[in-house]
Design an enzyme around this catalytic site. Sequence first.
Site, short mmCIF file in Angstrom:
data_model
loop_
_atom_site.label_atom_id
_atom_site.label_comp_id
_atom_site.label_asym_id
_atom_site.label_seq_id
_atom_site.Cartn_x
_atom_site.Cartn_y
_atom_site.Cartn_z
N ASP A 1 -14.12 -6.12 -4.29
CA ASP A 1 -14.33 -6.12 -2.77
C ASP A 1 -15.55 -6.62 -2.59
OD1 ASP A 1 -11.58 -5.25 -2.78
OD2 ASP A 1 -12.04 -3.20 -2.32
N ASP A 29 0.65 -1.34 0.12
CA ASP A 29 -0.17 0.03 -0.08
C ASP A 29 0.64 1.20 0.15
OD1 ASP A 29 -2.22 -1.46 0.12
OD2 ASP A 29 -2.80 -1.03 2.01
#
Length: 271
Positions: A131, A12
């Site tokens: 997701d 990330d």
Amino acid sequence: MTLTRRIIPCLDIKDGRVVKGTNFLGLRDAGDPVELACRYNEQGADEVVFLDITASRENRGMIIDVIQRAADELFLPLTVGGGIRTLDDVQKTLRAGADKVSINTSAVQNPALISEAAQAFGTQCVVVAIDVKRRTSPEPGKTMIPLPDQSSCWYEVVTHGGSQPTGIDAIAWAKEAENRGAGEILLTSMETDGTKEGFDIPITSAISESVGIPVIASGGVGTFDHFYEGFVYGKADAALAASVFHYGEMTIADVKDYLSKKGIAIRPHTQ
């Protein structure tokens, strides 16, 4: 699908820096994504994913610089996601040196982006990240999936980092993404993400069986056996993890050795 299963670390990145901590020894700068990616390269990673979580569009140039540096130093495929909203974003990301782009919220908001990117750059470049969250109340047109506790649920696609419900059935969306030209699905279950209790096997296997393109399982790895379960029971083609690698709880080489001994076909780790 693929004959050998892939192990993929995910970084990330915010404003050009890795935001999840690491405890790798010997790193000059634990916040530099290129240095971390090179370490994973040495450990035998099959690919690396950079997820840009930079909030502001003004700082998007930083990820381009990171991609360019990574492309110069890495000898493995690089996928970049986060903030890719237009065909121009796709082009800039690939031109900087990424091998693939991952699109998530933008694909739900504008499904034509999948088709446009696939037509312009090839399906092999397009990863659609999905997701999902479990929903226990049956709804018309939604695919109910059995769970280990004998109950069942359907899985809803969520966007904006899991915060926005869409009402879209995950299996239907995965099929649509494939039909529009996605080359891979990156599936993350919000139920298991961060729990270290293993992948969400019911939805991973359901989507793997519903599409003919590779599925990358993401969210929940805590042990070596979780990788094995993702491949054998989840039928995933690849497994993505972050914290277990960043914090040194296990190395990619160790994971590959474990899987190889369990009979899973993986690309051998070579120093």
